[in-house]
Each structure stands twice: as C-alpha cells, then as structure tokens.
Design a protein around this motif. Structure first.
Motif, PDB file in Angstrom:
ATOM      1  N   PHE A 159       0.827  -1.197   0.000  1.00 45.50           N
ATOM      2  CA  PHE A 159       0.000   0.000   0.000  1.00 45.50           C
ATOM      3  C   PHE A 159       0.869   1.258   0.000  1.00 45.50           C
ATOM      4  CE2 PHE A 159      -2.118   3.365   2.428  1.00 45.50           C
ATOM      5  CZ  PHE A 159      -3.275   3.536   1.676  1.00 45.50           C
ATOM      6  N   VAL A 160       1.858   1.312   0.885  1.00 46.11           N
ATOM      7  CA  VAL A 160       2.729   2.482   0.999  1.00 46.11           C
ATOM      8  C   VAL A 160       3.568   2.659  -0.265  1.00 46.11           C
ATOM      9  CG1 VAL A 160       4.715   3.441   2.256  1.00 46.11           C
ATOM     10  CG2 VAL A 160       2.759   2.526   3.509  1.00 46.11           C
ATOM     11  N   ALA A 161       4.089   1.563  -0.815  1.00 52.70           N
ATOM     12  CA  ALA A 161       4.894   1.656  -2.037  1.00 52.70           C
ATOM     13  C   ALA A 161       4.085   2.272  -3.182  1.00 52.70           C
ATOM     14  CB  ALA A 161       5.421   0.274  -2.425  1.00 52.70           C
ATOM     15  N   VAL A 162       2.833   1.813  -3.340  1.00 56.81           N
ATOM     16  CA  VAL A 162       1.964   2.352  -4.391  1.00 56.81           C
ATOM     17  C   VAL A 162       1.638   3.817  -4.109  1.00 56.81           C
ATOM     18  CG1 VAL A 162      -0.364   2.198  -5.382  1.00 56.81           C
ATOM     19  CG2 VAL A 162       0.987   0.125  -5.053  1.00 56.81           C
ATOM     20  N   LEU A 163       1.313   4.132  -2.864  1.00 49.79           N
ATOM     21  CA  LEU A 163       0.947   5.503  -2.505  1.00 49.79           C
ATOM     22  C   LEU A 163       2.111   6.479  -2.715  1.00 49.79           C
ATOM     23  CD1 LEU A 163      -1.268   7.321  -1.408  1.00 49.79           C
ATOM     24  CD2 LEU A 163      -0.535   6.700   0.904  1.00 49.79           C
ATOM     25  N   ILE A 164       3.320   6.087  -2.312  1.00 51.21           N
ATOM     26  CA  ILE A 164       4.490   6.954  -2.498  1.00 51.21           C
ATOM     27  C   ILE A 164       4.790   7.145  -3.979  1.00 51.21           C
ATOM     28  CG2 ILE A 164       7.002   7.066  -2.214  1.00 51.21           C
ATOM     29  CD1 ILE A 164       6.607   5.973   0.618  1.00 51.21           C
ATOM     30  N   LYS A 165       4.743   6.063  -4.730  1.00 50.84           N
ATOM     31  CA  LYS A 165       5.019   6.168  -6.167  1.00 50.84           C
ATOM     32  C   LYS A 165       3.988   7.068  -6.855  1.00 50.84           C
ATOM     33  CE  LYS A 165       6.354   3.321 -10.062  1.00 50.84           C
ATOM     34  NZ  LYS A 165       6.593   1.963 -10.545  1.00 50.84           N
ATOM     35  N   ALA A 166       2.725   6.897  -6.507  1.00 52.72           N
ATOM     36  CA  ALA A 166       1.667   7.724  -7.098  1.00 52.72           C
ATOM     37  C   ALA A 166       1.825   9.188  -6.694  1.00 52.72           C
ATOM     38  CB  ALA A 166       0.295   7.198  -6.683  1.00 52.72           C
ATOM     39  N   THR A 167       2.153   9.432  -5.431  1.00 46.68           N
ATOM     40  CA  THR A 167       2.316  10.809  -4.958  1.00 46.68           C
ATOM     41  C   THR A 167       3.475  11.494  -5.662  1.00 46.68           C
ATOM     42  OG1 THR A 167       1.406  10.188  -2.815  1.00 46.68           O
ATOM     43  CG2 THR A 167       2.640  12.245  -2.909  1.00 46.68           C
ATOM     44  N   ARG A 168       4.588  10.795  -5.800  1.00 44.96           N
ATOM     45  CA  ARG A 168       5.743  11.376  -6.503  1.00 44.96           C
ATOM     46  C   ARG A 168       5.415  11.646  -7.969  1.00 44.96           C
ATOM     47  NH1 ARG A 168       9.801   7.497  -3.611  1.00 44.96           N
ATOM     48  NH2 ARG A 168      10.413   8.828  -1.874  1.00 44.96           N
ATOM     49  N   ALA A 169       4.705  10.721  -8.593  1.00 43.75           N
ATOM     50  CA  ALA A 169       4.339  10.907 -10.000  1.00 43.75           C
ATOM     51  C   ALA A 169       3.413  12.119 -10.154  1.00 43.75           C
ATOM     52  CB  ALA A 169       3.687   9.641 -10.558  1.00 43.75           C
ATOM     53  N   LEU A 170       2.425  12.246  -9.278  1.00 42.44           N
ATOM     54  CA  LEU A 170       1.528  13.394  -9.333  1.00 42.44           C
ATOM     55  C   LEU A 170       2.302  14.699  -9.068  1.00 42.44           C
ATOM     56  CD1 LEU A 170      -1.636  12.049  -7.517  1.00 42.44           C
ATOM     57  CD2 LEU A 170      -1.506  12.860  -9.884  1.00 42.44           C
ATOM     58  N   TYR A 171       3.185  14.672  -8.106  1.00 45.92           N
ATOM     59  CA  TYR A 171       3.961  15.867  -7.777  1.00 45.92           C
ATOM     60  C   TYR A 171       4.814  16.312  -8.971  1.00 45.92           C
ATOM     61  CZ  TYR A 171       7.342  18.977  -5.623  1.00 45.92           C
ATOM     62  OH  TYR A 171       8.141  20.057  -5.341  1.00 45.92           O
ATOM     63  N   SER A 172       5.478  15.365  -9.604  1.00 39.27           N
ATOM     64  CA  SER A 172       6.390  15.736 -10.693  1.00 39.27           C
ATOM     65  C   SER A 172       5.661  16.078 -11.992  1.00 39.27           C
ATOM     66  CB  SER A 172       7.409  14.621 -10.942  1.00 39.27           C
ATOM     67  OG  SER A 172       6.755  13.467 -11.418  1.00 39.27           O
ATOM     68  N   SER A 173       4.473  15.506 -12.198  1.00 35.71           N
ATOM     69  CA  SER A 173       3.823  15.759 -13.486  1.00 35.71           C
ATOM     70  C   SER A 173       2.635  16.700 -13.412  1.00 35.71           C
ATOM     71  CB  SER A 173       3.371  14.428 -14.107  1.00 35.71           C
ATOM     72  OG  SER A 173       2.447  13.785 -13.265  1.00 35.71           O
TER      73      SER A 173
END
Length: 176
Positions: A159-173
């Motif tokens: 859950f945390v791995a998916v959430l962190i990856k999604a948050t970073r992707a949203l932040y950068s894009s």
C-alpha cells in the motif's frame, strides 16, 4: 508518532507522550510496552530524519513508513493496523473500537480544491495504474478524511509503495 525535531521538541515539552530513543526505537518501545499498565493507552514519539533526496517535502510521513525505525516496530507483531493522519485531523475515541470488517483497511477520500480535481485524479490514475500494478481492492474509501488511512500491517508495505510512487508521480507531473 514520527516527527521532525521541531515537532518532537513540542511533544517533549508538553510531557504527555513518551520519547523513544531514535537510535534504537525497537528496544525503547519494547521496554515501554513491558512496563505499561494493562489496557493503558500509550502515546510515544521518535524523531525521524527527513529523506535527503526527497523533492516533495510533505511526503515525509509516508517515507517514514518505509524506514528501518518504523519497519522494526512492525516486526514486533504488536500492531494489526497502522493509522496515518494529519496533525490537524480530529479523531474521536470511537475509532479505537472500529475494525474494517472483511477489508484490509480504510483510506480517506475528499480533497480541498477545485471541482476539476476529481477529473485530474482520474486522468492521472488511468495513466499511472499500469506502472503502479494491481490496485489493492480491499481498501475501503471513507468520506472526507483526506490524508488519513487505517491499513492492515499485512498489506501495508505494498500500500505504501503504491501511494508513495503515485504521490511522486503526481507531484512531478501535475504540480510542477
């Protein structure tokens, strides 16, 4: 509670939470659990270094969930669920008696922002989901809790791995 030094200093000054040794969180928590009274609710905290290479500073509380200090606490097998929320959230005592029946957890839904936000989130989710992998289907959305989740430790890593990856992707894009 995992906190940066400034916030930890305030907790220490208030005196109602126990400070854990940040160099050996597991031993200090084990000792605290050993001496507590039966059914005594404990508040404890540890100072956590911020991740040096993190671009998005507000990801600290999620990054902590992947750090050794937190992982060592989970290895004690004392907790079934992890609750993560913002400092300004209001949580009522009834939460202590709730368990996600037949589910791996709850995640808050809701947002502060424009009407366009749901559309943008759906758009990014469609683009990101192939990269993030199969969604966690047994996590139930609760209304208006935003950055809060209550997740079974059995699925927490994924859950945390998916959430962190999604948050970073949203932040950068989406937000730069």
């Amino acid at each position: 509670i995992a906190c940066v030094d400034e916030a930890c200093n305030q907790l220490e000054d208030e005196g109602y939470c126990h400070k854990l040794d940040s160099t050996d969180v597991t031993s200090s928590l084990t000792e605290l659990l050993r001496i507590r009274k039966h059914d005594e609710l404990l508040c404890y905290f540890a100072s956590v270094e911020e991740k040096a290479d993190e671009e998005y500073v507000f990801l600290h509380s999620l990054n902590y969930l992947e750090m050794e200090a937190f992982q060592s606490i989970l290895k004690l097998k004392y907790y079934d669920y992890v609750l993560r929320t913002d400092a300004d959230a209001i949580l009522f005592p009834g939460l202590l008696y709730m368990t996600p029946a037949g589910a791996d957890g709850w995640i808050g839904s809701g947002f502060s922002g424009d009407e366009v936000t749901p559309h943008l989130i759906r758009h990014f989710a469609e683009r990101l989901m192939p990269e993030l992998g199969e969604p966690l289907r047994n996590i139930t959305a609760l209304g208006s809790m935003q950055s809060t989740f209550y997740v079974n430790t059995r699925v927490l890593d994924r859950f945390v791995a998916v959430l962190i990856k999604a948050t970073r992707a949203l932040y950068s894009s989406a937000f730069t």
